[in-house]
Motif scaffolding. Structure first.
Motif, PDB file in Angstrom:
ATOM      1  N   GLU A  14      46.037  40.860  47.871  1.00 39.29           N
ATOM      2  CA  GLU A  14      46.373  39.960  48.976  1.00 39.29           C
ATOM      3  C   GLU A  14      46.572  38.517  48.500  1.00 39.29           C
ATOM      4  OE1 GLU A  14      43.315  40.403  51.939  1.00 39.29           O
ATOM      5  OE2 GLU A  14      43.545  42.595  51.942  1.00 39.29           O
ATOM      6  N   LYS A  15      45.909  38.140  47.420  1.00 39.51           N
ATOM      7  CA  LYS A  15      45.971  36.766  46.919  1.00 39.51           C
ATOM      8  C   LYS A  15      47.120  36.538  45.936  1.00 39.51           C
ATOM      9  CE  LYS A  15      42.212  35.346  48.983  1.00 39.51           C
ATOM     10  NZ  LYS A  15      42.230  34.323  50.012  1.00 39.51           N
ATOM     11  N   LEU A  16      47.731  37.611  45.472  1.00 37.30           N
ATOM     12  CA  LEU A  16      48.816  37.515  44.493  1.00 37.30           C
ATOM     13  C   LEU A  16      50.156  37.759  45.180  1.00 37.30           C
ATOM     14  CD1 LEU A  16      47.025  39.475  41.656  1.00 37.30           C
ATOM     15  CD2 LEU A  16      47.461  37.021  41.730  1.00 37.30           C
ATOM     16  N   PRO A  17      51.255  37.385  44.537  1.00 43.58           N
ATOM     17  CA  PRO A  17      52.576  37.547  45.159  1.00 43.58           C
ATOM     18  C   PRO A  17      52.938  39.007  45.447  1.00 43.58           C
ATOM     19  CG  PRO A  17      52.744  36.315  43.088  1.00 43.58           C
ATOM     20  CD  PRO A  17      51.324  36.714  43.258  1.00 43.58           C
ATOM     21  N   LEU A  43      42.808  33.257  41.718  1.00 44.83           N
ATOM     22  CA  LEU A  43      41.911  34.191  41.027  1.00 44.83           C
ATOM     23  C   LEU A  43      40.655  33.510  40.483  1.00 44.83           C
ATOM     24  CD1 LEU A  43      44.433  36.378  38.978  1.00 44.83           C
ATOM     25  CD2 LEU A  43      43.283  36.952  41.128  1.00 44.83           C
ATOM     26  N   LYS A  44      40.702  32.201  40.285  1.00 45.19           N
ATOM     27  CA  LYS A  44      39.572  31.491  39.692  1.00 45.19           C
ATOM     28  C   LYS A  44      38.300  31.633  40.511  1.00 45.19           C
ATOM     29  CE  LYS A  44      42.261  28.065  37.199  1.00 45.19           C
ATOM     30  NZ  LYS A  44      42.611  26.649  37.071  1.00 45.19           N
ATOM     31  N   ASN A  45      38.427  31.712  41.827  1.00 47.74           N
ATOM     32  CA  ASN A  45      37.267  31.777  42.706  1.00 47.74           C
ATOM     33  C   ASN A  45      36.898  33.195  43.111  1.00 47.74           C
ATOM     34  OD1 ASN A  45      37.069  28.945  42.724  1.00 47.74           O
ATOM     35  ND2 ASN A  45      38.626  28.816  44.314  1.00 47.74           N
ATOM     36  N   LEU A  46      37.572  34.176  42.548  1.00 45.65           N
ATOM     37  CA  LEU A  46      37.305  35.570  42.885  1.00 45.65           C
ATOM     38  C   LEU A  46      36.717  36.305  41.690  1.00 45.65           C
ATOM     39  CD1 LEU A  46      40.642  36.437  44.730  1.00 45.65           C
ATOM     40  CD2 LEU A  46      38.431  35.982  45.789  1.00 45.65           C
ATOM     41  N   LYS A  47      35.737  37.137  41.961  1.00 42.75           N
ATOM     42  CA  LYS A  47      35.205  37.997  40.903  1.00 42.75           C
ATOM     43  C   LYS A  47      36.058  39.253  40.876  1.00 42.75           C
ATOM     44  CE  LYS A  47      30.464  36.465  41.131  1.00 42.75           C
ATOM     45  NZ  LYS A  47      29.899  36.265  39.830  1.00 42.75           N
ATOM     46  N   PHE A  48      36.389  39.697  39.669  1.00 44.44           N
ATOM     47  CA  PHE A  48      37.145  40.934  39.546  1.00 44.44           C
ATOM     48  C   PHE A  48      36.911  41.549  38.178  1.00 44.44           C
ATOM     49  CE2 PHE A  48      40.027  37.561  38.177  1.00 44.44           C
ATOM     50  CZ  PHE A  48      40.630  38.075  37.030  1.00 44.44           C
ATOM     51  N   GLU A  68      48.294  50.179  30.613  1.00 45.89           N
ATOM     52  CA  GLU A  68      48.323  49.981  32.063  1.00 45.89           C
ATOM     53  C   GLU A  68      47.147  49.066  32.390  1.00 45.89           C
ATOM     54  OE1 GLU A  68      46.771  52.799  35.409  1.00 45.89           O
ATOM     55  OE2 GLU A  68      48.823  53.375  34.894  1.00 45.89           O
ATOM     56  N   ILE A  69      47.426  47.949  33.042  1.00 43.04           N
ATOM     57  CA  ILE A  69      46.406  46.949  33.366  1.00 43.04           C
ATOM     58  C   ILE A  69      46.175  46.945  34.870  1.00 43.04           C
ATOM     59  CG2 ILE A  69      45.772  44.497  33.253  1.00 43.04           C
ATOM     60  CD1 ILE A  69      46.117  45.688  30.463  1.00 43.04           C
ATOM     61  N   ALA A  70      44.911  46.986  35.277  1.00 40.22           N
ATOM     62  CA  ALA A  70      44.574  46.918  36.699  1.00 40.22           C
ATOM     63  C   ALA A  70      43.535  45.826  36.921  1.00 40.22           C
ATOM     64  CB  ALA A  70      44.040  48.260  37.192  1.00 40.22           C
ATOM     65  N   LEU A  71      43.713  45.087  38.015  1.00 43.17           N
ATOM     66  CA  LEU A  71      42.742  44.086  38.451  1.00 43.17           C
ATOM     67  C   LEU A  71      42.004  44.690  39.640  1.00 43.17           C
ATOM     68  CD1 LEU A  71      45.044  40.924  38.406  1.00 43.17           C
ATOM     69  CD2 LEU A  71      43.672  41.865  36.545  1.00 43.17           C
ATOM     70  N   LEU A  72      40.680  44.826  39.501  1.00 43.60           N
ATOM     71  CA  LEU A  72      39.890  45.519  40.506  1.00 43.60           C
ATOM     72  C   LEU A  72      38.877  44.573  41.151  1.00 43.60           C
ATOM     73  CD1 LEU A  72      39.117  48.616  38.275  1.00 43.60           C
ATOM     74  CD2 LEU A  72      40.894  48.440  40.015  1.00 43.60           C
ATOM     75  N   PRO A  73      38.799  44.582  42.474  1.00 47.85           N
ATOM     76  CA  PRO A  73      37.807  43.758  43.154  1.00 47.85           C
ATOM     77  C   PRO A  73      36.424  44.339  42.931  1.00 47.85           C
ATOM     78  CG  PRO A  73      38.906  45.185  44.732  1.00 47.85           C
ATOM     79  CD  PRO A  73      39.585  45.393  43.412  1.00 47.85           C
ATOM     80  N   PRO A  74      35.384  43.550  43.235  1.00 49.58           N
ATOM     81  CA  PRO A  74      34.021  44.084  43.106  1.00 49.58           C
ATOM     82  C   PRO A  74      33.864  45.310  44.015  1.00 49.58           C
ATOM     83  CG  PRO A  74      33.974  41.728  43.524  1.00 49.58           C
ATOM     84  CD  PRO A  74      35.394  42.171  43.698  1.00 49.58           C
ATOM     85  N   PHE A  75      33.089  46.248  43.541  1.00 51.11           N
ATOM     86  CA  PHE A  75      32.828  47.437  44.358  1.00 51.11           C
ATOM     87  C   PHE A  75      31.406  47.880  44.100  1.00 51.11           C
ATOM     88  CE2 PHE A  75      34.701  48.753  40.345  1.00 51.11           C
ATOM     89  CZ  PHE A  75      33.859  49.779  39.920  1.00 51.11           C
TER      90      PHE A  75
END
Length: 78
Positions: A14-17, A43-48, A68-75
């Motif tokens: 949601e925060k990226l283009p 992204l600086k203020n988000l943990k991932f 393959e690169i993935a950015l994952l939110p905290p879970f």
């Protein structure tokens, strides 16, 4: 120039283009994350977490450019 295909999930998407985008190649995960935060200050203020080829990376990891690169939110797990 080589590029990664980056996939972002959850709040990160949601925060990226876009939830999937190309990004220039960097030789290790640390440099990649730093450049992502520089390019996308949101992204600086988000943990991932970073996953490379579906494996969570917790330390600096060498990259060769075809991963393959993935950015994952905290879970939370259980």
């Amino acid at each position: 120039m080589e590029q990664f295909k980056i996939k972002a999930f959850g709040i990160l998407a949601e925060k990226l283009p876009a939830s999937e985008f190309d990004f220039p190649y960097y030789e290790d995960s640390e440099k990649l994350v730093n450049k992502l935060k520089e390019e996308f200050p949101e992204l600086k203020n988000l943990k991932f977490s970073l996953a490379v080829d579906k494996q969570l990376i917790q330390h600096k990891h060498h990259l060769n450019g075809n991963e393959e690169i993935a950015l994952l939110p905290p879970f939370s797990g259980g």
